[in-house]
Design a protein around this motif. Structure first.
Motif, short mmCIF file in Angstrom:
data_model
loop_
_atom_site.label_atom_id
_atom_site.label_comp_id
_atom_site.label_asym_id
_atom_site.label_seq_id
_atom_site.Cartn_x
_atom_site.Cartn_y
_atom_site.Cartn_z
N LEU A 100 0.71 -1.22 -0.02
CA LEU A 100 0.02 0.08 0.00
C LEU A 100 0.95 1.46 -0.12
N PRO A 101 2.06 1.55 1.09
CA PRO A 101 2.71 2.64 0.86
C PRO A 101 3.37 2.98 -0.61
N ASN B 185 -0.12 4.74 7.33
CA ASN B 185 0.66 3.68 8.16
C ASN B 185 -0.29 2.74 8.93
N PHE B 186 -1.64 2.39 8.06
CA PHE B 186 -2.36 1.38 8.54
C PHE B 186 -3.00 0.92 7.40
N LEU C 93 -14.01 -3.98 1.35
CA LEU C 93 -12.88 -3.09 1.30
C LEU C 93 -13.09 -2.40 2.89
N GLU C 94 -12.46 -3.08 3.92
CA GLU C 94 -12.29 -2.36 5.03
C GLU C 94 -11.38 -1.15 5.12
N LEU C 95 -11.98 -0.05 5.31
CA LEU C 95 -11.16 1.56 5.34
C LEU C 95 -11.30 1.95 6.83
N PHE C 96 -11.51 1.18 7.77
CA PHE C 96 -11.93 1.63 9.17
C PHE C 96 -10.50 1.43 10.10
N HIS C 97 -9.43 1.18 9.40
CA HIS C 97 -8.33 0.61 10.46
C HIS C 97 -7.31 1.82 10.78
#
Length: 434
Positions: free
Chosen positions: A51-52, A81-82, A96-100
């Protein structure tokens, strides 16, 4: 990177100027003069990147030489950074979990990136940056945590009284330091109108260095493209290459970022805009008539937007080619009863708990996917379900693991100033509290 106003394409500004101005004086929104396309080699090999790494490549391509490569890489590694995992629920249906992130909502991507970009551009000795933000629930919490303690900045959050969840309100009103909250007796649209009017008020702009952290700010949209590319990368690893994204939509910044990713070369088969009873855009997609209207309160409060700001950006992307727009985007809307039934069905089918916004996205995806089995459908989960304890039935809510950050909010004192939905009252507050 140069940007123009959607109300004036003949002049352009730098990315730095667009970030700090937030909204042009002509009341348009900033859009890139050119939207560069990522190489086919990069797109076809997305599954080989983290991802980064994806975020860095996308940002570098879009921003050009605006921020030196080494600085941009460090900025992204600090902000993003998550994780944002894609979870399989059934064959060709993924979430798609976008709550971390820190505030447990997708808006952490935009808020953290933007706060660091603004901090990077701020030069020593410059006037304090005053960030105004209207929120229907999640934006304010993400912005508060994104800017908390950032030197030479102050954030003023406007939220509609009685129309955000308890956890959301705690995230908005218990920070202190450089974060202050205004509880407005009105709707999100009222809050948004107050913020927009402030940017065109000469007296306020002479007194303050104003900018916005809402999705009207282009710095919010850029990082939201990252998770679309990253979701596609995860699906490539599972042999999936034909993908549709279903996006729970309020102010239409989230799906706007997805469309920006598509313009940059992400091969998306379909975008599905899922709304609650505030169905301005789904109605437009069906009738061709755009009829903005006052927002109504629903159990999916973060999407209670009757006149979504970012729709002008989406229209600009297609340059009035409504046939192409209608082909790529389909709209669905659901009332509260349908939302609650969808939330229950998701738990019954998968033993998986979703927030009401995510439930709407799932329902829309399932409806669309019934006729498009050949495409892998991904619906976006935009907020952690723990933020909506009063909406989710108790027997389902008991299955939610409460994050430590939410437990830490318990017992903290609310700090908020109550205001009417009146610009003169808002202006007087700002001028009095320099």
């Amino acid at each position: 990177m140069k940007l123009y106003s959607t109300n004036n394409t003949s002049s352009s500004v730098s990315f730095k100027e667009a970030v700090f101005n937030s909204m042009p004086q002509d009341r348009g929104l900033y859009m890139p003069v050119t939207i560069p396309r990522l190489s086919d080699e990069f797109i076809n090999n997305l599954d080989k990147y983290t991802l980064p790494e994806i975020a860095f490549e996308v940002a570098k391509t879009l921003l050009g030489d605006t921020i030196p490569v080494a600085d941009l890489k460090a900025l992204i590694e600090d902000a993003i950074n998550f994780d944002a995992p894609v979870i399989k629920l059934e064959e060709d249906v993924y979430v798609l979990e976008l709550f971390h992130g820190p505030s447990l909502a997708f808006k952490d991507f935009g808020a953290r990136f933007m706060s660091r970009v603004m901090s990077y551009f701020l030069e020593k000795g410059e006037k304090q940056l005053d960030v105004l933000v209207a929120t229907s629930g999640d934006t304010g919490g993400a912005v508060a945590l994104g800017f908390l303690g950032v030197p030479n900045t102050r954030v003023t959050i406007l939220y509609p009284k009685g129309k955000v969840s308890g956890v959301q309100e705690q995230q908005l009103t218990t920070n202190g330091q450089n974060i202050r909250a205004l509880e407005v007796d009105g709707t999100f649209d009222d809050c948004q109108a107050l913020v927009k009017q402030a940017f065109t008020d000469a007296e306020l702009n002479s007194e303050y260095r104003l900018t916005s952290a809402n999705s009207i700010n282009i710095a919010r949209l850029v990082p939201q493209t990252f998770y679309y590319f990253n979701a596609y990368a995860q699906l490539l690893r599972q042999g999936k290459s034909k993908v549709a994204f279903c996006v729970p939509s309020g102010n239409f910044g989230n799906i706007g970022a997805g469309l920006l990713a598509w313009k940059m070369g992400l091969p998306v088969e379909q975008f599905i805009a899922a709304t609650n009873a505030n169905d301005t855009v789904p109605a437009f997609l069906k009738t061709g008539i755009y009829n903005a209207k006052p927002s109504v309160a629903t159990i999916s409060n973060a999407m209670d937007v009757g006149n979504p700001s970012n729709w002008v950006r989406i229209a600009d992307l297609f340059k009035e080619d409504t046939a192409k727009l209608n082909k790529l985007i389909e709209g669905y809307s659901y009332n509260d009863d349908e939302t609650l039934e969808a939330l229950k069905q998701v738990f019954a089918d998968y033993n998986y708990v979703v927030c009401p916004h995510t439930a709407i996205a799932w329902k829309a995806l399932k409806e669309w996917h019934a006729d498009h089995k050949e495409v892998t459908g991904v619906f976006l989960s935009t907020a952690h379900p723990c933020k909506f304890p009063d909406v989710i039935p108790a027997d389902i809510a008991s299955n939610i693991t409460i994050p430590a950050s939410v437990k830490e909010l318990e017992g903290k004192e609310k700090q908020a100033v109550q205001l009417p939905a009146d610009f003169e009252a808002f202006k007087a507050y700002l001028l009095k509290n320099v």
